[in-house]
Write an enzyme that holds these catalytic residues in place. Structure first.
Site, mmCIF file in Angstrom:
data_model
loop_
_atom_site.group_PDB
_atom_site.id
_atom_site.type_symbol
_atom_site.label_atom_id
_atom_site.label_comp_id
_atom_site.label_asym_id
_atom_site.label_seq_id
_atom_site.Cartn_x
_atom_site.Cartn_y
_atom_site.Cartn_z
ATOM 1 N N LYS A 114 -13.596 -0.079 -3.383
ATOM 2 C CA LYS A 114 -14.615 0.424 -2.450
ATOM 3 C C LYS A 114 -15.648 1.267 -3.189
ATOM 4 O O LYS A 114 -16.860 1.124 -2.962
ATOM 5 C CB LYS A 114 -13.953 1.276 -1.356
ATOM 6 C CG LYS A 114 -13.076 0.529 -0.383
ATOM 7 C CD LYS A 114 -12.562 1.520 0.667
ATOM 8 C CE LYS A 114 -11.647 0.873 1.671
ATOM 9 N NZ LYS A 114 -11.175 1.835 2.681
ATOM 10 N N GLU A 129 0.812 -1.219 0.000
ATOM 11 C CA GLU A 129 0.000 0.000 0.000
ATOM 12 C C GLU A 129 0.843 1.266 0.000
ATOM 13 O O GLU A 129 0.428 2.294 -0.520
ATOM 14 C CB GLU A 129 -0.934 0.024 1.225
ATOM 15 C CG GLU A 129 -2.237 -0.714 1.011
ATOM 16 C CD GLU A 129 -3.264 -0.390 2.079
ATOM 17 O OE1 GLU A 129 -4.422 -0.769 1.895
ATOM 18 O OE2 GLU A 129 -2.924 0.230 3.094
ATOM 19 N N HIS A 155 9.749 -25.938 1.591
ATOM 20 C CA HIS A 155 9.292 -27.097 0.817
ATOM 21 C C HIS A 155 8.301 -26.688 -0.267
ATOM 22 O O HIS A 155 7.572 -27.525 -0.790
ATOM 23 C CB HIS A 155 8.668 -28.131 1.751
ATOM 24 C CG HIS A 155 9.642 -28.683 2.741
ATOM 25 N ND1 HIS A 155 10.267 -29.906 2.586
ATOM 26 C CD2 HIS A 155 10.143 -28.164 3.894
ATOM 27 C CE1 HIS A 155 11.088 -30.124 3.600
ATOM 28 N NE2 HIS A 155 11.030 -29.080 4.418
#
Length: 490
Positions: free
Chosen positions: A457, A305, A349
């Site tokens: 938004k 951000e 892994h």
């Protein structure tokens, strides 16, 4: 401050080669830019009006008034000992900051065992996703009379947190009755917003209803753990003063201009150079500690951000010797590195395969703990692992990871904490905040806004017919419809 060490040997060319590593000459050549950014950043930080205007007030959070901190500590202790459960509602930093604190500073399996949490409240995090299943299941299991609710939202309008709070409020009201508001604390803007308005309305009916704490002006969500996260720390029994002490010590280290004495500046400078000159656009965060798993998630929000920006900033001088920033829309830059949260040894892994043999476009940051509060030893007669402590094996795995990356010419660095404690965790968070902010300075972007987050938004608000949507936003959405052709749906 030897409790936190930053080892960047494996970012350097003498270990990973000149094509992929940074040279001392690179660092020296960057120093005039670093010095200029330092002076600019310091000038802004010393101007209270600029700190608030530009969302730099997070710099001052570790130095908050002791009386205020003590009051929050007492309030949290009261809640933590009185209620069986605390339901914490928030998203972004209002969720990730708290979750990272709990995993780092509370015992593993904190919620499962009463003795581990010293008879304090269980903590449940909601309001960070619109998936209905977890909330529905949780509310069926909890007793509202034994549950306290904290809701964290600056405006009170963020869709995820607002929707969950609306549901939880009705659940609490139905289960507790008329005085349900005494089991709610809102952490919100001190003056404005729908949540603040509700607090004032409810307190007018009953002063014990909807108690509140302020989100301080000039502090963005992802930089606000030392503000909005304090009540949560107090509820789970963490000494806030110790967290602040570690952050203050790191703040003093990070105030120095010389990058060879300032670990945050060095971290920012190395990754800035690795990204722009060596093509390392992906930031792998890999703590070798289960307790720091959510801190890695928090860092990913912080970096993404803060520096993932379409436009550079344009600085406008103001009469108070301060300044204002605006996006320079004339020249898109699409700046920023892409963060990925992993952990050792689990992800050795999986993603480590790509780190070592995939595209050489990554820089890996490892975090190791020198001394663990608890340890486990492999029994005797178990072959080459016999009588090895898990802490030894984990340290060796981190060393082996650094070797594997370095031998494959993959830049990496290591942050070592002497132990995982409130002091070191507070210092670690401040280190990453300063490093990220300074990387924004080097890139000349606004590290403290998030216009890209607002786009989704706004679309949701538009589709939900939220009142007072600016006409400009509505027009932008209508102008860019997403096409859907049935031929491309299988």
């Amino acid at each position: 401050m030897n409790d936190i060490k930053f080892d960047f040997n494996n970012m350097m060319s003498f270990n990973v080669g000149g094509r992929d590593g940074v040279t001392e000459y690179d660092l020296r050549r960057l120093m005039p830019r670093v010095n200029k950014c330092h002076r600019h950043f310091r000038r802004l930080s010393e101007n209270p009006a600029s700190r608030v205007r530009l969302s730099l007030e997070w710099l001052m959070l570790p130095f908050q008034d002791k009386k205020t901190v003590e009051e929050i500590q007492r309030l949290g202790d009261e809640i933590g000992r009185q209620y069986e459960n605390v339901l914490s509602l928030g998203i972004g930093g209002s969720y990730l900051g708290l979750k990272s604190a709990q995993e780092a500073l509370c015992a593993p399996y904190y919620n499962e065992f009463l003795q581990l949490r010293q008879k304090r409240s269980r903590i449940y995090f909601e309001g960070n996703n619109l998936d209905p299943t977890p909330l529905a299941v949780l509310l069926r299991q909890l007793d509202p009379k034994k549950t306290f609710v904290t809701v964290i939202s600056k405006s009170g309008e963020t869709t995820e947190t607002k929707a969950v709070f609306d549901v939880v409020e009705e659940w609490l009201k139905a289960g507790v009755g008329a005085h349900y508001g005494r089991q709610i604390i809102a952490i919100t803007d001190p003056k404005s917003g729908t949540l603040r308005k509700k607090v004032l309305e409810e307190q007018a009916k009953d002063p014990s209803n909807f108690r509140s704490l302020p989100l301080l002006p000039g502090v963005g969500g992802r930089f606000s753990e030392f503000n909005m996260g304090l009540l949560h720390l107090a509820i789970v029994g963490v000494d806030i003063a110790e967290v602040f002490s570690g952050a203050q010590a790191m703040a003093r280290r990070c105030s120095l201009e010389d990058i060879f004495k300032n670990p945050a500046y060095m971290y920012a400078s190395l990754h800035h150079l690795a990204h722009l000159r060596k093509g390392k656009s992906i930031a792998i965060m890999m703590p070798f500690s289960e307790g720091l798993k959510s801190t890695a998630d928090w860092y990913c929000q912080l970096l993404a951000e803060s520096i993932g920006k379409k436009y550079p900033r344009r600085i406008k001088a103001l009469g108070d010797s301060g300044e204002a920033w605006e996006a320079d829309t004339r020249r898109p830059v699409h700046a920023g590195r892409t963060p990925v949260a992993t952990r050792g040894t689990t992800d050795l892994h999986s993603i480590q395969q790509n780190n070592v043999e995939g595209p050489n476009d990554k820089a890996v940051t490892m975090i190791r703990i020198a001394s663990f509060a608890d340890d486990v030893t492999v029994p005797a007669d178990k072959g080459f692992l016999s009588q090895k402590r898990f802490s030894e094996l984990l340290a060796l795995a981190q060393e082996a990871t650094a070797w594997a990356l370095t031998s494959a010419k993959r830049p990496n660095c290591t942050i070592t904490l002497s132990q995982l404690s409130p002091w070191t965790w507070g210092g670690l968070l401040y280190f990453f905040e300063m490093a990220t902010a300074f990387e924004g300075e080097l890139l000349n972007v606004n590290a403290f806004d998030q216009p890209g987050v607002e786009s989704y938004k706004n679309y949701m608000y538009y589709k939900l017919r939220k009142p007072d949507i600016p006409e400009k936003i509505a027009q932008e959405i209508e102008k860019h419809p997403v096409k859907s052709d049935v031929r491309f749906i299988l």
